[in-house]
Design a protein around this motif. Sequence first.
Motif, PDB file in Angstrom:
ATOM      1  N   GLU A 153     -21.411  38.446 -28.538  1.00 52.29           N
ATOM      2  CA  GLU A 153     -22.220  40.049 -29.225  1.00 52.29           C
ATOM      3  C   GLU A 153     -21.295  40.934 -28.096  1.00 52.29           C
ATOM      4  OE1 GLU A 153     -24.304  40.857 -30.196  1.00 52.29           O
ATOM      5  OE2 GLU A 153     -24.723  39.469 -31.524  1.00 52.29           O
ATOM      6  N   THR A 154     -21.194  41.915 -28.088  1.00 55.02           N
ATOM      7  CA  THR A 154     -21.121  42.753 -27.098  1.00 55.02           C
ATOM      8  C   THR A 154     -22.005  43.208 -25.676  1.00 55.02           C
ATOM      9  OG1 THR A 154     -22.208  44.173 -27.761  1.00 55.02           O
ATOM     10  CG2 THR A 154     -19.618  44.636 -28.969  1.00 55.02           C
ATOM     11  N   ILE A 155     -23.092  42.806 -25.679  1.00 59.11           N
ATOM     12  CA  ILE A 155     -24.207  42.226 -24.157  1.00 59.11           C
ATOM     13  C   ILE A 155     -23.197  41.155 -23.429  1.00 59.11           C
ATOM     14  CG2 ILE A 155     -25.295  44.205 -25.269  1.00 59.11           C
ATOM     15  CD1 ILE A 155     -27.018  41.759 -26.212  1.00 59.11           C
ATOM     16  N   ALA A 156     -22.590  40.063 -23.744  1.00 61.76           N
ATOM     17  CA  ALA A 156     -22.483  38.880 -23.167  1.00 61.76           C
ATOM     18  C   ALA A 156     -21.912  38.527 -23.645  1.00 61.76           C
ATOM     19  CB  ALA A 156     -23.597  38.234 -22.823  1.00 61.76           C
ATOM     20  N   SER A 157     -21.118  37.689 -22.807  1.00 65.37           N
ATOM     21  CA  SER A 157     -19.887  36.129 -23.608  1.00 65.37           C
ATOM     22  C   SER A 157     -20.569  35.232 -23.260  1.00 65.37           C
ATOM     23  CB  SER A 157     -18.656  36.554 -23.941  1.00 65.37           C
ATOM     24  OG  SER A 157     -17.800  37.256 -22.551  1.00 65.37           O
ATOM     25  N   ALA A 158     -20.500  34.160 -23.943  1.00 66.72           N
ATOM     26  CA  ALA A 158     -20.631  32.714 -23.514  1.00 66.72           C
ATOM     27  C   ALA A 158     -20.099  31.891 -23.494  1.00 66.72           C
ATOM     28  CB  ALA A 158     -21.867  31.944 -24.278  1.00 66.72           C
ATOM     29  N   ASP A 159     -18.917  31.493 -21.854  1.00 69.92           N
ATOM     30  CA  ASP A 159     -18.141  31.522 -21.965  1.00 69.92           C
ATOM     31  C   ASP A 159     -17.498  29.566 -21.262  1.00 69.92           C
ATOM     32  OD1 ASP A 159     -16.249  32.224 -23.111  1.00 69.92           O
ATOM     33  OD2 ASP A 159     -15.601  34.517 -21.627  1.00 69.92           O
ATOM     34  N   TRP A 160     -18.984  30.043 -20.407  1.00 68.95           N
ATOM     35  CA  TRP A 160     -19.370  28.561 -19.451  1.00 68.95           C
ATOM     36  C   TRP A 160     -20.796  27.700 -19.942  1.00 68.95           C
ATOM     37  CZ3 TRP A 160     -19.408  33.745 -18.246  1.00 68.95           C
ATOM     38  CH2 TRP A 160     -17.943  34.271 -17.192  1.00 68.95           C
ATOM     39  N   PRO A 161     -20.474  26.309 -19.791  1.00 67.60           N
ATOM     40  CA  PRO A 161     -20.710  25.423 -20.684  1.00 67.60           C
ATOM     41  C   PRO A 161     -22.774  25.506 -19.820  1.00 67.60           C
ATOM     42  CG  PRO A 161     -19.310  24.545 -18.863  1.00 67.60           C
ATOM     43  CD  PRO A 161     -18.996  25.575 -19.725  1.00 67.60           C
ATOM     44  N   ASP A 162     -22.523  25.698 -18.267  1.00 64.26           N
ATOM     45  CA  ASP A 162     -23.484  25.634 -17.760  1.00 64.26           C
ATOM     46  C   ASP A 162     -22.983  26.720 -16.216  1.00 64.26           C
ATOM     47  OD1 ASP A 162     -22.610  24.287 -16.063  1.00 64.26           O
ATOM     48  OD2 ASP A 162     -23.733  22.784 -16.226  1.00 64.26           O
ATOM     49  N   LEU A 163     -25.321  26.537 -16.254  1.00 62.13           N
ATOM     50  CA  LEU A 163     -25.496  27.837 -14.661  1.00 62.13           C
ATOM     51  C   LEU A 163     -24.387  27.790 -13.721  1.00 62.13           C
ATOM     52  CD1 LEU A 163     -26.870  30.066 -13.177  1.00 62.13           C
ATOM     53  CD2 LEU A 163     -28.940  28.969 -13.416  1.00 62.13           C
ATOM     54  N   GLU A 164     -23.892  25.917 -13.691  1.00 64.02           N
ATOM     55  CA  GLU A 164     -23.360  25.747 -11.779  1.00 64.02           C
ATOM     56  C   GLU A 164     -22.292  26.266 -12.517  1.00 64.02           C
ATOM     57  OE1 GLU A 164     -23.819  24.589  -9.286  1.00 64.02           O
ATOM     58  OE2 GLU A 164     -26.087  24.554  -9.649  1.00 64.02           O
ATOM     59  N   THR A 165     -21.210  25.438 -14.055  1.00 70.24           N
ATOM     60  CA  THR A 165     -20.494  26.714 -13.898  1.00 70.24           C
ATOM     61  C   THR A 165     -19.583  27.930 -13.887  1.00 70.24           C
ATOM     62  OG1 THR A 165     -20.172  26.032 -16.394  1.00 70.24           O
ATOM     63  CG2 THR A 165     -19.576  23.875 -14.932  1.00 70.24           C
ATOM     64  N   TYR A 166     -21.043  28.335 -13.986  1.00 68.36           N
ATOM     65  CA  TYR A 166     -20.376  30.146 -14.034  1.00 68.36           C
ATOM     66  C   TYR A 166     -21.054  30.183 -12.876  1.00 68.36           C
ATOM     67  CZ  TYR A 166     -22.656  34.622 -14.666  1.00 68.36           C
ATOM     68  OH  TYR A 166     -23.232  36.092 -14.416  1.00 68.36           O
ATOM     69  N   ARG A 167     -22.133  29.477 -11.539  1.00 69.32           N
ATOM     70  CA  ARG A 167     -22.039  30.659 -10.819  1.00 69.32           C
ATOM     71  C   ARG A 167     -20.720  29.826  -9.638  1.00 69.32           C
ATOM     72  NH1 ARG A 167     -26.376  27.937  -9.596  1.00 69.32           N
ATOM     73  NH2 ARG A 167     -27.572  29.023  -9.265  1.00 69.32           N
ATOM     74  N   ALA A 168     -19.893  28.752 -10.020  1.00 66.45           N
ATOM     75  CA  ALA A 168     -18.192  28.401  -9.076  1.00 66.45           C
ATOM     76  C   ALA A 168     -18.353  29.320  -9.651  1.00 66.45           C
ATOM     77  CB  ALA A 168     -18.111  26.874  -9.992  1.00 66.45           C
ATOM     78  N   GLU A 169     -17.567  30.117 -11.114  1.00 71.31           N
ATOM     79  CA  GLU A 169     -16.298  31.196 -10.906  1.00 71.31           C
ATOM     80  C   GLU A 169     -16.895  32.077 -10.421  1.00 71.31           C
ATOM     81  OE1 GLU A 169     -14.913  30.915 -14.851  1.00 71.31           O
ATOM     82  OE2 GLU A 169     -13.660  33.608 -14.367  1.00 71.31           O
ATOM     83  N   VAL A 170     -17.744  32.665 -10.653  1.00 74.66           N
ATOM     84  CA  VAL A 170     -18.287  33.892  -9.905  1.00 74.66           C
ATOM     85  C   VAL A 170     -18.833  34.306  -8.584  1.00 74.66           C
ATOM     86  CG1 VAL A 170     -19.579  35.066 -12.219  1.00 74.66           C
ATOM     87  CG2 VAL A 170     -20.926  33.632 -10.518  1.00 74.66           C
ATOM     88  N   THR A 171     -18.560  33.052  -8.012  1.00 77.01           N
ATOM     89  CA  THR A 171     -18.833  33.127  -6.664  1.00 77.01           C
ATOM     90  C   THR A 171     -18.182  32.835  -5.790  1.00 77.01           C
ATOM     91  OG1 THR A 171     -21.105  31.724  -6.539  1.00 77.01           O
ATOM     92  CG2 THR A 171     -19.730  31.572  -4.395  1.00 77.01           C
ATOM     93  N   ALA A 172     -17.021  32.351  -6.883  1.00 74.41           N
ATOM     94  CA  ALA A 172     -15.431  32.063  -6.398  1.00 74.41           C
ATOM     95  C   ALA A 172     -14.922  33.381  -6.002  1.00 74.41           C
ATOM     96  CB  ALA A 172     -14.250  31.415  -7.130  1.00 74.41           C
ATOM     97  N   GLY A 173     -15.052  33.860  -7.080  1.00 74.30           N
ATOM     98  CA  GLY A 173     -14.478  35.520  -7.065  1.00 74.30           C
ATOM     99  C   GLY A 173     -14.959  36.983  -6.675  1.00 74.30           C
TER     100      GLY A 173
END
Length: 490
Positions: free
Chosen positions: A108-128
């Motif tokens: 959807e234009t409103i989100a893109s689900a690229d991460w398997p779970d919240l922890e992997t999402y957290r790790a990537e956004v936190t690193a950046g």
Amino acid sequence: MAADLVVRDALIADGSGGPLGQGDVAVKDGLIESAGGEPVHAGPATIEIDGRGDLICAPGFIDVHTHDDAALVRYPGLEFKIAQGCTSLVVGNCGFSAFPGIGEDDIETIASADWPDLETYRAEVTAGGFACNAMALIGHNTLRIATIGRTESRAATVAELASMRGEVRRAMEQGACGLSTGLIYQPGKWTPTEEIIELATAAGEAGGVYATHMRDEGERLLESVAEAIAIGRSSGCLVQISHHKAGGEENWGKVADSLAAIDRANADGADVTLDFYPYTASSGPMAEYVTAETVTQDWAEHNLFATCPPFPQYQGRYVSEVAAAEGISSAELVRRVQATAAGRRTISIGFGMSEGDLLSNIGHPRVMIGSDGVPELDGLPHPRLFGTFPRIFARYVRELGVIPVAEAVRRMTSLPADRFGLAGRGRLIPGNHADLVVFDPAQIRDLATYQDPKREPAGIGAVVVNGELAVHNGLHTEARAGQLLRYRCS
Ligand SMILES: [Zn+2]
């Protein structure tokens, strides 16, 4: 030891909604050291901000309805939120979240689900690194697409339901605040109420929130509210009605009826809160609203092209106006736009709400502010993306005088912090996290318009996130002090 930062001689709106105080707000090691009263350290701080006696210092605003999941990576400065004084965002709304991943980059234009779970999402956004704090919902549409598929219009099987329930439970364990639905979208709209209750129960067991973009926000608004209340009752979730509105002229006035129904439910033991954005136009992916077969002249006259990747020259113009200029019918124009792959990413803005319903929303003590902004900066986004929070002060506090400034601040701070479990935030009390905004109550205003929507607001001098200045003297500092928060964990 001197404080790290002091806002000197400000009007203090502490987030409680009570009378404004006066004095200094001191920050040390990322936390509020004192707010009003005698400063703990009388000496000069490392950073001094002049409150002039008439600037308001408030807790940083919390935008409870965002689609900024991917923006944390794509636009980590989040300038469109920071400039409004927002220091925390709730992401994962309308049933679409960044996880669980589905191996497609454009759901959807409103989100893109690229991460398997919240922890992997957290790790990537936190690193950046990113500029605002965020709290995540897990999206039911994303979950259902990952488990059953986008185009399956059936109920989930027992095995699928068990799998989805496990994902909700895992998200809650990883710090999500609850489950969101978007029941006008595919595949949410095919989901029976019982299935939503099953999944919401996994969030309810962890004390979570059920945030819903309901099945209908017009003719069947009251029935949709009843469904949301029933889901809350059966699942044990707190309920958040997203972008509360009544679309279509024949439905104007129903917002008051809906609020009355919610008051009755709350008096009867339910726990329902809401959010809204202060504009009479809504916005979303055009393909979700019309096709060449379903578009009407009335729709074409009330809807603008916001972002239109294949035909940027259409942006900011009404569908009917473009059709007339091109010498074709509105149906032909919609077909032309939607025929291309990029055309399916077209976002429209539709004028279908009444000012009276906005007033009903702002007048209700359980209504928070949620921008619903779609962070697509290539086109002409709805002005709510850049203007929502300052607009509340400019229009409803100052121009119309329908809500006191301290109450407006409460709706943006302690009320959402309590509902979405942003522990240690939303109030200016010693020991809380130092998320602050300093603004001029006489000058704060939105400047974003439908034709020129990417203008940052005026009247906000300083924004502090976790003790770090994100805006100083009205300018972005490029700080990346945001954290991906865990539900009810300080
Ligand atoms: Zn929505």
